[in-house]
Design a protein around this motif. Sequence first.
Motif, mmCIF file in Angstrom:
data_model
loop_
_atom_site.group_PDB
_atom_site.id
_atom_site.type_symbol
_atom_site.label_atom_id
_atom_site.label_comp_id
_atom_site.label_asym_id
_atom_site.label_seq_id
_atom_site.Cartn_x
_atom_site.Cartn_y
_atom_site.Cartn_z
ATOM 1 N N ILE A 163 0.851 -1.193 0.000
ATOM 2 C CA ILE A 163 0.000 0.000 0.000
ATOM 3 C C ILE A 163 0.883 1.238 0.000
ATOM 4 O O ILE A 163 1.966 1.239 0.578
ATOM 5 C CB ILE A 163 -0.976 0.046 1.193
ATOM 6 C CG1 ILE A 163 -0.238 -0.121 2.515
ATOM 7 C CG2 ILE A 163 -2.050 -1.015 1.046
ATOM 8 C CD1 ILE A 163 -1.085 0.278 3.689
ATOM 9 N N CYS A 164 0.421 2.272 -0.713
ATOM 10 C CA CYS A 164 1.171 3.529 -0.733
ATOM 11 C C CYS A 164 0.194 4.693 -0.691
ATOM 12 O O CYS A 164 -1.012 4.500 -0.628
ATOM 13 C CB CYS A 164 2.132 3.583 -1.921
ATOM 14 S SG CYS A 164 1.399 3.978 -3.489
ATOM 15 N N HIS A 165 0.732 5.921 -0.736
ATOM 16 C CA HIS A 165 -0.122 7.098 -0.560
ATOM 17 C C HIS A 165 -1.204 7.205 -1.630
ATOM 18 O O HIS A 165 -2.259 7.774 -1.390
ATOM 19 C CB HIS A 165 0.739 8.363 -0.507
ATOM 20 C CG HIS A 165 1.438 8.532 0.810
ATOM 21 N ND1 HIS A 165 2.591 7.846 1.119
ATOM 22 C CD2 HIS A 165 1.120 9.256 1.909
ATOM 23 C CE1 HIS A 165 2.958 8.158 2.351
ATOM 24 N NE2 HIS A 165 2.089 9.007 2.858
ATOM 25 N N THR A 166 -0.927 6.645 -2.797
ATOM 26 C CA THR A 166 -1.929 6.675 -3.866
ATOM 27 C C THR A 166 -3.190 5.911 -3.457
ATOM 28 O O THR A 166 -4.299 6.262 -3.860
ATOM 29 C CB THR A 166 -1.325 6.072 -5.151
ATOM 30 O OG1 THR A 166 -0.111 6.759 -5.425
ATOM 31 C CG2 THR A 166 -2.259 6.198 -6.318
ATOM 32 N N ASP A 167 -3.032 4.853 -2.657
ATOM 33 C CA ASP A 167 -4.211 4.104 -2.206
ATOM 34 C C ASP A 167 -5.079 4.973 -1.300
ATOM 35 O O ASP A 167 -6.312 4.901 -1.347
ATOM 36 C CB ASP A 167 -3.790 2.832 -1.474
ATOM 37 C CG ASP A 167 -3.072 1.875 -2.403
ATOM 38 O OD1 ASP A 167 -3.620 1.581 -3.486
ATOM 39 O OD2 ASP A 167 -1.958 1.448 -2.072
ATOM 40 N N GLY B 104 -6.100 -0.960 -4.544
ATOM 41 C CA GLY B 104 -4.805 -1.642 -4.632
ATOM 42 C C GLY B 104 -4.216 -1.679 -6.026
ATOM 43 O O GLY B 104 -4.886 -2.071 -6.986
ATOM 44 N N HIS B 105 -2.950 -1.261 -6.155
ATOM 45 C CA HIS B 105 -2.298 -1.230 -7.467
ATOM 46 C C HIS B 105 -0.903 -1.844 -7.412
ATOM 47 O O HIS B 105 -0.136 -1.706 -8.349
ATOM 48 C CB HIS B 105 -2.225 0.212 -7.973
ATOM 49 C CG HIS B 105 -1.436 1.101 -7.063
ATOM 50 N ND1 HIS B 105 -1.941 1.567 -5.877
ATOM 51 C CD2 HIS B 105 -0.169 1.556 -7.138
ATOM 52 C CE1 HIS B 105 -1.015 2.287 -5.268
ATOM 53 N NE2 HIS B 105 0.086 2.296 -6.007
ATOM 54 N N GLU B 106 -0.534 -2.460 -6.274
ATOM 55 C CA GLU B 106 0.760 -3.140 -6.172
ATOM 56 C C GLU B 106 0.448 -4.537 -5.670
ATOM 57 O O GLU B 106 -0.309 -4.675 -4.717
ATOM 58 C CB GLU B 106 1.669 -2.475 -5.130
ATOM 59 C CG GLU B 106 1.753 -0.984 -5.216
ATOM 60 C CD GLU B 106 2.559 -0.378 -4.064
ATOM 61 O OE1 GLU B 106 3.194 -1.131 -3.305
ATOM 62 O OE2 GLU B 106 2.548 0.837 -3.949
ATOM 63 N N GLY B 107 1.055 -5.563 -6.248
ATOM 64 C CA GLY B 107 0.756 -6.875 -5.716
ATOM 65 C C GLY B 107 1.467 -8.013 -6.423
ATOM 66 O O GLY B 107 2.030 -7.858 -7.509
ATOM 67 N N GLY C 156 6.369 -3.235 -8.004
ATOM 68 C CA GLY C 156 5.596 -2.508 -9.016
ATOM 69 C C GLY C 156 5.142 -1.131 -8.596
ATOM 70 O O GLY C 156 4.106 -0.670 -9.035
ATOM 71 N N CYS C 157 5.894 -0.451 -7.747
ATOM 72 C CA CYS C 157 5.539 0.944 -7.426
ATOM 73 C C CYS C 157 6.779 1.682 -6.924
ATOM 74 O O CYS C 157 7.576 2.161 -7.709
ATOM 75 C CB CYS C 157 4.391 1.018 -6.434
ATOM 76 S SG CYS C 157 3.631 2.647 -6.408
ATOM 77 N N GLY C 158 6.997 1.735 -5.605
ATOM 78 C CA GLY C 158 8.103 2.537 -5.053
ATOM 79 C C GLY C 158 9.474 2.052 -5.493
ATOM 80 O O GLY C 158 10.375 2.860 -5.730
HETATM 81 ZN ZN LIG Z 1 1.981 2.819 -5.193
#
Ligand SMILES: [Zn+2]
Length: 366
Positions: free
Chosen positions: A38-42, A55-58, A164-166
């Motif tokens: 999870i990140c700030h975008t969530d 959710g966009h990372e997994g 897939g994000c940070g």
């Molecule tokens: Zn993210």
Amino acid sequence: MLTPAAIADGRGAFVLDEIEVDSPQAGEVLVEMRAAGICHTDHASLSWKRPLVMGHEGAGVVREVGEGVSHVAPGDAVLLNWAIPCGDCFQCRRQAEVLCEHSKPAHVMEPSLGHAHRDGTRWRGQPVDRSFNLGTLSGLALVRAAAVTPLGAGIPFASAAIVGCGVMTGFGSAVNVAKIQPGDSVVVIGCGGVGLNVIQGARLAGAGKIIAVDRRESSLATARRFGATDTVVAAAEDRELAAVSEQVRKLTAGRGADFAFEATSVPHLAFTPLRMIRDGGMALQVSGINDPVTVSMPWFMWNKTYVTPLYGGCVPGRDFPRIFNHYRRGELQLDELVTREYPLAKLSEAIDDMMEGRNAKGVIVF
Ligand SMILES: [Zn+2]
Ligand SMILES: [Zn+2]
């Protein structure tokens, strides 16, 4: 199939509820989620004015594939990725896949682009959008085949989930966008999830000097473990980092560094990397600031470049295998970035911890 999921209500909150997910059609893959970062975008996605599976990372395991899918099979461990270049538009043809005009990965607030089978995921009987066309905070995710990259053996799902994000943003901004060369000097302002990955990328690119800047001594100790060669503590009263810039100059032969990255998300720090680079150097803002800020124009003098890279210039087919190879060889730390794991039922707590900066990275495990 019914599966538990987190659904944003579009008005700042979310509910944990069951959603209904279909079997994959042609060109689709059904993934059983094992871990979701999870990140700030969530947190931002809670207010995107419509219900949405979060959710966009997994990372997870393929349960079923649709017709025509051959690069993965049921049982394969996979990484999910939201940026899917079309390979054929103006930007893709000039090798700027991350700016693909067809998939528009950055236009996350638009309804799902380019995905024909939108009825495949339903909530309370109605088709529902999935965050970044993924929706990883769900027991099952029905996604386009191109969103799935095989993981291979030896990577824990929680560590893979954050790539897939940070990780991609930090590592890619250093390696793909700045194109750091052996011996270069680099400053990284802010040593959270993205900043630590800029440091790792700079180290792998062979940077001679990596100067980490942060307000917290504990973050600077972590930065050293990820590859920082020098550290500078930013005092609270040094609002525009004038004193830090002085120290950076002393560490770089009085000239300033070749590259400086801003990774704090603090709006008034957005342009401060310009103060720390040499004439003709490059400043990069990698924390996603989009507030209005003012800048003193002489900071740009002379011949300096200022860039706000999107997703570390990600080319999925090239960059994810490269990141996982670095990990397998022990050159890139992923496990160390996951400071805490939570069950889906504790998503509220995980989001609170993130907003308070308690974790480098929190991950939901299924
Ligand atoms: Zn993210
Ligand atoms: Zn394209």
